[in-house]
Design a protein around this motif. Structure first.
Motif, PDB file in Angstrom:
ATOM      1  N   GLY A 122       0.969  -1.240   0.038  1.00 36.13           N
ATOM      2  CA  GLY A 122      -0.108   0.156   0.071  1.00 36.13           C
ATOM      3  C   GLY A 122       0.762   1.406   0.068  1.00 36.13           C
ATOM      4  O   GLY A 122       1.986   1.193   0.355  1.00 36.13           O
ATOM      5  N   ILE A 123       0.411   2.355  -0.585  1.00 39.36           N
ATOM      6  CA  ILE A 123       1.069   3.620  -0.623  1.00 39.36           C
ATOM      7  C   ILE A 123       0.238   4.685  -0.308  1.00 39.36           C
ATOM      8  O   ILE A 123      -0.978   4.676  -0.541  1.00 39.36           O
ATOM      9  N   SER A 124       0.584   5.590   0.783  1.00 37.91           N
ATOM     10  CA  SER A 124      -0.243   6.740   0.788  1.00 37.91           C
ATOM     11  C   SER A 124       0.549   7.967   0.808  1.00 37.91           C
ATOM     12  O   SER A 124       1.910   7.964   1.306  1.00 37.91           O
ATOM     13  N   VAL A 125       0.082   9.032   0.473  1.00 39.89           N
ATOM     14  CA  VAL A 125       0.385  10.513   0.590  1.00 39.89           C
ATOM     15  C   VAL A 125      -0.312  11.457   1.346  1.00 39.89           C
ATOM     16  O   VAL A 125      -1.693  11.699   0.845  1.00 39.89           O
ATOM     17  N   VAL A 126       0.303  11.833   2.307  1.00 39.62           N
ATOM     18  CA  VAL A 126      -0.708  12.611   3.011  1.00 39.62           C
ATOM     19  C   VAL A 126      -0.790  14.185   2.417  1.00 39.62           C
ATOM     20  O   VAL A 126       0.241  14.882   2.125  1.00 39.62           O
TER      21      VAL A 126
ATOM     22  N   GLY B 137       2.875  15.786   1.697  1.00 39.93           N
ATOM     23  CA  GLY B 137       3.680  15.300   0.508  1.00 39.93           C
ATOM     24  C   GLY B 137       4.643  14.150   0.931  1.00 39.93           C
ATOM     25  O   GLY B 137       5.167  13.594  -0.234  1.00 39.93           O
ATOM     26  N   THR B 138       4.848  13.592   1.869  1.00 38.77           N
ATOM     27  CA  THR B 138       5.540  12.386   2.005  1.00 38.77           C
ATOM     28  C   THR B 138       4.849  11.181   1.674  1.00 38.77           C
ATOM     29  O   THR B 138       3.731  10.904   1.957  1.00 38.77           O
ATOM     30  N   ALA B 139       5.419  10.271   0.796  1.00 36.64           N
ATOM     31  CA  ALA B 139       4.980   8.782   0.491  1.00 36.64           C
ATOM     32  C   ALA B 139       5.194   7.939   1.653  1.00 36.64           C
ATOM     33  O   ALA B 139       6.435   7.978   2.157  1.00 36.64           O
TER      34      ALA B 139
ATOM     35  N   LYS C 132      -5.462  12.588   2.409  1.00 39.22           N
ATOM     36  CA  LYS C 132      -4.598  11.893   1.718  1.00 39.22           C
ATOM     37  C   LYS C 132      -4.864  10.975   0.692  1.00 39.22           C
ATOM     38  O   LYS C 132      -6.232  10.581   0.417  1.00 39.22           O
ATOM     39  N   PHE C 133      -4.156  10.692  -0.183  1.00 41.47           N
ATOM     40  CA  PHE C 133      -4.431   9.745  -1.508  1.00 41.47           C
ATOM     41  C   PHE C 133      -3.611   8.680  -1.111  1.00 41.47           C
ATOM     42  O   PHE C 133      -2.615   8.400  -0.458  1.00 41.47           O
ATOM     43  N   ILE C 134      -4.683   7.407  -1.334  1.00 38.35           N
ATOM     44  CA  ILE C 134      -4.138   6.041  -1.305  1.00 38.35           C
ATOM     45  C   ILE C 134      -4.012   5.059  -2.320  1.00 38.35           C
ATOM     46  O   ILE C 134      -5.003   5.350  -3.283  1.00 38.35           O
ATOM     47  N   SER C 135      -3.304   4.210  -2.441  1.00 41.67           N
ATOM     48  CA  SER C 135      -3.244   3.332  -3.638  1.00 41.67           C
ATOM     49  C   SER C 135      -2.498   1.928  -3.342  1.00 41.67           C
ATOM     50  O   SER C 135      -2.120   1.812  -2.071  1.00 41.67           O
ATOM     51  N   TRP C 136      -2.415   1.216  -4.243  1.00 44.07           N
ATOM     52  CA  TRP C 136      -1.632  -0.304  -4.011  1.00 44.07           C
ATOM     53  C   TRP C 136      -0.845  -0.507  -5.104  1.00 44.07           C
ATOM     54  O   TRP C 136      -1.119  -0.379  -6.430  1.00 44.07           O
ATOM     55  N   LEU C 137       0.380  -0.931  -5.045  1.00 50.10           N
ATOM     56  CA  LEU C 137       1.228  -1.322  -5.735  1.00 50.10           C
ATOM     57  C   LEU C 137       1.030  -2.974  -6.219  1.00 50.10           C
ATOM     58  O   LEU C 137       0.820  -3.776  -5.299  1.00 50.10           O
TER      59      LEU C 137
END
Length: 147
Positions: free
Chosen positions: A41-45, A111-113, A134-139
């Protein structure tokens, strides 16, 4: 480890006072022997709360979290000895709620991933003042082909 081949579409999430994400594992895939596999998972605040809302991961020494070794690990793209998490490893399961865990939290700057493994328990603390955005996604990984 298979190569990351794509990032799923980003999702915007926002939560305010009293809201949080309960502890859970995202898992690798509905069928962990099928491809593609969700690796991380990845999120960017975008906006951190004035208080609370911190992201956390949880570690556990209990074997209750793990279902079993991946069947035919090497032929299914896993390292030999790889274990898979139980389905339903989240706060809705009594066994998960009662499993001892150690919580590690972080408040990443806007801005931090933040990257975390799909088989890692995680969530957020309740927001006590302000809002988190925040934005979230999945790799995603797909099998590599020789040739």
């Amino acid at each position: 480890m298979p190569s990351i081949t794509l990032c799923r579409p980003w999702t915007y999430v926002e939560y305010g006072v009293g809201q949080h994400i309960t502890s859970h594992l995202d898992g690798i895939a509905p069928d962990p022997l099928a491809w593609p596999r969700q690796i991380a998972g990845i999120s960017v605040v975008i906006t951190q709360a004035d208080a609370g809302g911190n992201f956390y991961v949880e570690t556990a020494s209990s074997d209750r979290l793990w279902n079993d070794r991946a069947p035919n690990a090497a032929s299914n793209g896993y390292a030999e000895g790889m274990w898979l998490a139980h389905d339903g490893a989240d706060n809705s399961a009594t066994w998960f709620q009662q499993m001892p865990r150690t919580r590690w939290s972080v408040a990443p700057a806007p801005g931090t991933a933040l990257l975390y493994g799909s088989q890692l328990a995680h969530g957020t603390l309740p927001v006590t003042a302000g809002r988190v955005a925040k934005f979230i996604s999945w790799l995603i990984a797909e099998p590599t082909t020789a040739g």
